[in-house]
Design an enzyme around this catalytic site. Structure first.
Site, mmCIF file in Angstrom:
data_model
loop_
_atom_site.group_PDB
_atom_site.id
_atom_site.type_symbol
_atom_site.label_atom_id
_atom_site.label_comp_id
_atom_site.label_asym_id
_atom_site.label_seq_id
_atom_site.Cartn_x
_atom_site.Cartn_y
_atom_site.Cartn_z
ATOM 1 N N ASN A 7 0.908 -1.319 0.327
ATOM 2 C CA ASN A 7 0.158 -0.070 -0.013
ATOM 3 C C ASN A 7 0.900 1.754 -0.002
ATOM 4 O OD1 ASN A 7 -1.607 2.079 0.445
ATOM 5 N ND2 ASN A 7 -2.599 1.029 2.044
ATOM 6 N N ARG A 91 -2.889 -2.057 -3.108
ATOM 7 C CA ARG A 91 -4.587 -1.110 -2.259
ATOM 8 C C ARG A 91 -4.174 -0.390 -3.863
ATOM 9 N NH1 ARG A 91 -5.220 3.374 1.009
ATOM 10 N NH2 ARG A 91 -7.508 3.652 1.012
ATOM 11 N N HIS A 180 -12.629 3.349 0.496
ATOM 12 C CA HIS A 180 -12.587 2.338 2.261
ATOM 13 C C HIS A 180 -13.496 0.480 1.185
ATOM 14 C CE1 HIS A 180 -13.033 5.772 4.581
ATOM 15 N NE2 HIS A 180 -11.642 5.542 4.291
ATOM 16 N N ARG A 241 -11.889 16.438 7.120
ATOM 17 C CA ARG A 241 -12.245 16.982 6.662
ATOM 18 C C ARG A 241 -13.454 17.385 7.189
ATOM 19 N NH1 ARG A 241 -10.836 11.952 4.008
ATOM 20 N NH2 ARG A 241 -9.185 11.998 2.622
ATOM 21 N N GLU A 384 -8.352 -4.513 5.672
ATOM 22 C CA GLU A 384 -8.164 -4.706 4.265
ATOM 23 C C GLU A 384 -7.055 -5.406 3.776
ATOM 24 O OE1 GLU A 384 -8.103 -0.861 5.888
ATOM 25 O OE2 GLU A 384 -8.907 -0.544 3.702
#
Ligand code: AMP
Length: 397
Positions: A7, A91, A180, A241, A384
């Site tokens: 990743n 990923r 996600h 965010r 993940e």
């Protein structure tokens, strides 16, 4: 077969090595500050002491070379030689509308990843850099791309187009993608197992609450809706965010604060959310601590954070016509006891009743709903990397 999962971020490289005979993790690690002075590699081999290496690495190819050297190191490595790695899973954040599943990477796949640079400027370029670095160093094995957007590709147009002139969808592919996806996929499948029901018959609401946060409503094995949109900015309040706001605020503040588009992008993505509202930190632990100490802005930030999540739970229950379970996952979802409690408070009319005693737990797969709660409340640690390893293995057998 052993599978290497990679990743790559703009200045980082995370990796895990899986033995797919029993899906055990042989080693994992993180290279931080790639291309920046002060690079470190933290390697965590299973059953051995962690290793910290400090050596500047100018780019991802050099960082990957270093990782491969570490993996075969006789003292702290986890494989005899590189030929033991049968495939590499990568990923990739954005697969656009092209990929609803993981794929073996060829030139066409790389072109799509490149075509999505516009849509994920912070993620897809380093993801592709990582792929190319690994392909250079391991040219004879399968490389597989696992996309964050793929699972959400089951959404129907009524749930992914925005109420904008239709041309912006056909011409620029402006639509809801969601992110996600690998995490929502993993925890929703685990939830079906815990419910003891066939996945295709479940109504599940997943809450991936990390530094970035998103929710998904899943019915009959398909994502009905998800809270992130064209980019990860939409939806819940996150570390930095804003999540959902009146879009007119963007034009208003661009004018008031004299920001251009780039500056505005950074303002809403990096200076807002828990950080902007609390003035304390983007890390929820710090905000909780400040709120406990009486900081009013921190308390307000937590209330806004939890209310946004409550709002999406209500919306998704309406969209699913009920739900079997909520699933809390990622850093906050797995660990923040008070936040889970706050979110689930006063929702008994929707069939959601949390057992406060059972909820006093961190990072464990468990049902924390009361016996008589109509909706189960699961905490499920996400994984993940395991999904990436499984897809990579299945496409490389
Ligand atoms: P992630 O992006 O999944 O690594 O999650 C990071 C977020 O999880 C940060 O906001 C952390 O503050 C939060 N987090 C991690 N551990 C805890 C904890 N024990 N209590 C509250 N929040 C936590």
């Amino acid at each position: 077969m052993k599978v290497l999962v990679v990743n790559c971020g703009s200045s980082s490289l995370k990796y895990q090595v899986f033995d797919m005979t029993d899906e055990s993790v042989l080693a994992k690690g993180l290279v931080d500050r790639v291309g920046i002075p002060g690079t470190t590699l933290k390697h965590e081999p299973a059953g051995k002491d962690d290793v910290l290496i400090k050596e500047d690495m100018p780019d991802h190819t050099e960082a990957m070379k270093m990782v491969l050297n570490v993996l075969v190191n006789p003292e702290y490595g986890c494989i005899g030689d590189m030929s033991e790695i049968g495939a590499v899973g990568h990923r990739v954040v954005h697969g656009g509308e092209e990929f609803a599943y993981s794929v073996v990477i060829d030139d066409k796949v790389k072109k799509v990843i490149r075509d999505c640079f516009d849509l994920a400027p912070l993620h897809n370029p380093p993801n592709l850099m990582g792929i190319e670095a690994c392909q250079t160093l391991m040219p004879n094995v399968n490389h597989v791309a696992v996309f964050d957007t793929a699972f959400h590709q089951t959404m129907a147009p009524a749930n992914f187009v925005y109420a904008l002139p239709y041309d912006v969808y056909t011409q620029y592919k402006v639509r809801r993608y969601g992110f996600h996806g690998t995490s929502h996929f993993y925890v929703s499948h685990r939830a079906a197992k815990l419910l003891g029901k066939y996945y295709g018959f479940c109504k599940i609401i997943t809450l991936h609450l990390g530094n970035g946060a998103s929710m998904a409503a899943i019915k009959d094995g398909k994502v009905i809706s998800t809270s992130m949109g064209l980019t990860p900015l939409e939806g819940l309040v996150m570390g930095t965010r804003s999540g959902d706001i009146d879009p007119a605020i963007v034009f208003f503040l661009m004018e008031k604060l004299g920001m251009d588009a780039n500056e505005a992008n950074s303002y809403f993505n990096k200076k807002s959310g828990l950080l902007g509202l609390s003035g304390v930190s983007n890390d929820l632990r710090d905000v909780l601590e400040a709120a406990d100490a009486g900081n009013e802005r921190a308390k307000l930030a937590l209330d806004v954070y939890c209310n946004a999540i409550k709002g999406y739970i209500g919306k998704y229950i309406a969209m699913l016509n009920g739900c079997d379970c909520l699933v809390f996952t990622a850093g906050v979802g797995e660990n923040a006891i008070d936040v889970r409690e706050h979110i689930c408070k006063d929702m008994d009319n929707l069939g959601i009743k949390m057992d406060s005693k059972k909820n006093k737990v961190r990072g464990k797969e468990i049902d924390v709903a009361t016996e008589d709660s109509k909706v189960r409340i699961f905490i499920i640690p996400t994984n993940e990397e395991l999904v990436i390893a499984r897809d990579t293995f299945n496409l490389s057998k």
